[in-house]
Structure formats: C-alpha cells, structure tokens
Design an enzyme around this catalytic site. Structure first.
Site, PDB file in Angstrom:
ATOM      1  N   HIS A 106       0.660  -1.344  -0.073  1.00 28.40           N
ATOM      2  CA  HIS A 106      -0.185  -0.174  -0.081  1.00 28.40           C
ATOM      3  C   HIS A 106       1.216   1.261  -0.180  1.00 28.40           C
ATOM      4  CE1 HIS A 106      -3.272   2.610   1.117  1.00 28.40           C
ATOM      5  NE2 HIS A 106      -4.439   1.461   0.642  1.00 28.40           N
ATOM      6  N   ASP A 128      -7.309  -4.983   0.797  1.00 28.63           N
ATOM      7  CA  ASP A 128      -8.287  -6.219   0.145  1.00 28.63           C
ATOM      8  C   ASP A 128      -8.071  -7.676   0.236  1.00 28.63           C
ATOM      9  OD1 ASP A 128      -9.183  -3.820  -1.564  1.00 28.63           O
ATOM     10  OD2 ASP A 128      -7.433  -3.879  -2.058  1.00 28.63           O
TER      11      ASP A 128
END
Length: 397
Positions: A274, A328
């Site tokens: 990320h 996710d």
C-alpha cells in the site's frame, strides 16, 4: 533523433524538473476527514480510531460522522436513519434502464450509469443550499445499495426485490441481494465491513471525486466519476483478483513456489502493499478477525488457510520492504462467505466509499478552487504543416 530523445529524457528527469508521477507525496488539498499514519499502521476518521468505530459504531452513524464532522446525537441519528430508509427505493425508470444493460456487463459499469442517471431526476444544482446537500447525501447513501442489488437480480432474469422498511441498512442490502433475511451476525459483520471501507484519505477515486466536485457539478456526477475510478484493478477491483490468486495457488504448501515465481517475474502480488502503509493495513487485521468470526459460525473457507500461508511467506520475504497485506487481502473472503458474488465485491466497496466521497464533496465545496495541475510537455516543439499530397512518408520515419 538521438539528440532529441536525450532532450526529452532530460525533461522527464524528476530531479531536474520536480516531476512526481502519480502525484505521490504531493499535497493538493487540506482535509479534516481522515488521518493515516502509515508507519504506525493507524487510521482515524475525524479523530476516531478505525478499530473503535468498527467495534462500536454503525455504518450510518459513521457516515454521518464523516460527512458532517461529528457523531450525531440520538435524535440526529434516528432522523438520518429514517430519511435513508424512506429513500431506498429507485424509480421504475432506473430499473427499466437496467433491464436494457447486457447481462454480461460488469456491475461497476451498471452502477456508474445508474449513479449518473440520478442527476436527471434531481437536476437542480443548488449546492449552496444546505437542504439540497442533505437531500443529495440521503439519496445517494440510500439508493446505491438498491441499485447494486437490483442489477444483480435483473441480470439473472429476475425482478428486483423491494427494500424492507423493518430491516436496518446492511441487513436490508443482504436481503435484497440474496432474497432471504440475513443472520444477525452476518448483517453486523457486513456493516462493520462498510465502516472499514468508508473512507481512506485522497485515494484515486476520492481524488477523482474532488476534481469533479471542484467544477461545481452535481453530486451524482461526482459519485459517478468516483465509481468509474474505483472500478480499476489497481484500486477497488483488487479484492476480486485476490480470490482468483488464492484459487490459483490452491493449497497452503504451494504459496512459497507461487511467491518465488511472482518475485522472479516482478508480478504484483494482489492484496499486498500500500502506498500509505509500511506495516499491515489496520483494516486487513480487522477483516481477518471478521472472517474468523464468520468461519466459526458458518464453516471455514478453504482458501483462508492458503491466505494465511501466503501472508506468512510474503511477510517474511517482503516485510523488510514494507509490503504487507492491505484491505483487499481478506475482504474478498468475508464477502464470499456472506454470499456476495465475486464481481460484486467492488460495487460493495462503492456502497461503503460513497460516504467518504460525499464527505470530500462537502469539504471541497467549503473552500473550492478548481483543480488544474500543470504538465511537462515532451513532444516536438514546432512542425510545418504539409498538404496530404506532399506527405510521401510518415513524419516519424
């Protein structure tokens, strides 16, 4: 030609001209909505830690917090919940429009079209009117879930299920989607998922929303533009790809060899890494716990053991680079256990993120300046135009 290419390469040198591809690390606005500490792995909405909200709040209460800046009083929350409940239904014209969509179309494309269509029904752009703003928020929060569930049934050749006024927000969506009233635990876990996905600072779709909002267009166009951005596999679409990746790995013992191949071929490992976090995404940790709650009640998903094995391998080998599971990685496993089809994972993400988009819409209106970034031109400086009959060979030959 080589001299010209060298000049272009120099222009593209970020050290020389300060170019930051993707605007990484470049502040473009001020916001009081969301605070992220990627080193500590902390996420806060309006100052409240995400773990506290996920454990104690509801999605509609969190939505109110995000959009209006403070937690509502009991009466404000009751009024907001009642308004949302009253506006869940969508016009038959919207349903008829969905019946014309191809059944093979992706639900995100259907959702983008439906969100944009609301602007036709509520076309008065009175963004300086607090009542208009409130009504727009209520309509979008209320109708987006109905649209997602309706398209799911329509593409299967069935009539949409009307919302039930006796069911809370999350339970009602699962009911419209699955045609049965959900178990209370499932409804509560889904509501917590919506809280976790509701806002995350200036990500791609939120930036898209703010850019669109800065033109002073209507909020339905703002949300439609954000939905289109969220649909990309590098943003909201990643949780679909995580499930596919886990199914390709098949067994926990295959995770090491899969990782070997991915690293060797410089392939992205879906659900890992990320731009903000250098540790495990705090939302991923909460989602992992939610998955375990569901499995304890309804039976384990065999892909969960694969996910844990892959996380262990990847953390050992990539953790030093700050690559850990993001939001996710476990969300798809939760959604799948709740009976949500894979290609609805991202529309469900959108149901939640509408809250954050609208919060940024309101904030943008408060001190608006239209976004108009600059660029670095790298093309040919000047060319002499020639009539078609004189262009014997391509100009770049």
């Amino acid at each position: 030609m080589l001299a010209e290419q060298k000049t272009i390469d120099q222009h593209l040198d970020p050290i020389t001209i300060g170019l930051r591809p993707g605007l990484e690390g470049v502040p473009v606005t001020q916001s009081a909505i969301c605070d992220i500490d990627g080193i500590k792995g902390e996420l806060k909405y309006r100052g409240y830690p995400i773990a506290d909200l996920a454990a104690q709040s509801s999605f509609l209460e969190t939505t109110y917090l995000l959009i209006w800046g403070n937690l509502p009083s009991p009466q404000q929350l009751r009024d907001f919940e009642r308004e949302v409940q009253m506006h869940r239904r969508v016009s038959f014209r919207v349903r008829d429009m969905m019946k014309c969509f191809p059944a093979s179309g992706h639900p995100m494309d259907a959702l983008q079209s439906c969100a944009a269509s609301l602007g036709l029904f509520y076309s008065r752009r009175a963004i300086d009117n607090p009542q208009y703003v409130y009504d727009a928020v209520v309509r979008l929060i209320a109708k987006i879930p109905t649209m997602v569930a309706a398209f799911q049934l329509i593409r299967k050749g069935q009539d949409p299920i009307q919302p039930r006024d006796d069911l809370a927000y999350s339970a009602n969506f699962l009911y419209m989607l699955t045609e049965r009233e959900p178990d209370p635990l499932s409804a509560r876990i889904f509501d917590r998922c919506l809280i976790l996905h509701a806002e995350h600072s200036l990500n791609a779709s939120t930036f898209s929303a703010r850019v669109t909002a800065s033109t002073l267009t209507d909020p339905y166009a703002v949300v439609a533009s954000a939905v289109g951005t969220l649909a990309g596999p590098l943003h909201g679409g990643a949780n679909e790809d995580v499930i596919k990746m886990l199914e390709d790995i098949r067994l926990p013992e295959n995770s090491s060899s899969y990782l070997d191949k991915a690293i060797a071929h410089k392939q992205k490992i879906m659900g890992f890494g990320h731009r903000e976090y250098k540790v495990k995404d705090p939302r991923a940790s909460i989602l992992q716990g939610l998955a375990e709650e569901l499995f304890a009640r309804f039976g384990k998903d065999e892909m969960y053991d694969v996910a844990r094995a892959l996380e262990k391998e990847a953390s050992n080998r990539l953790g030093a680079k700050g690559i850990y599971p993001n939001v996710d990685f476990y969300s798809g496993l939760v959604y799948r256990k709740l009976g949500i089809p894979r290609d609805l994972f991202t529309p469900v993400f959108a149901i939640s993120r509408v809250a954050g988009w609208l919060a940024h819409w309101r904030e943008q209106l408060g001190a608006n300046r239209i976004f108009r970034p600059s660029q670095i031109y790298t093309g040919v400086k000047t060319r002499k135009w020639k009539p078609a009959e004189e262009r014997s060979t391509p100009e770049n030959s």
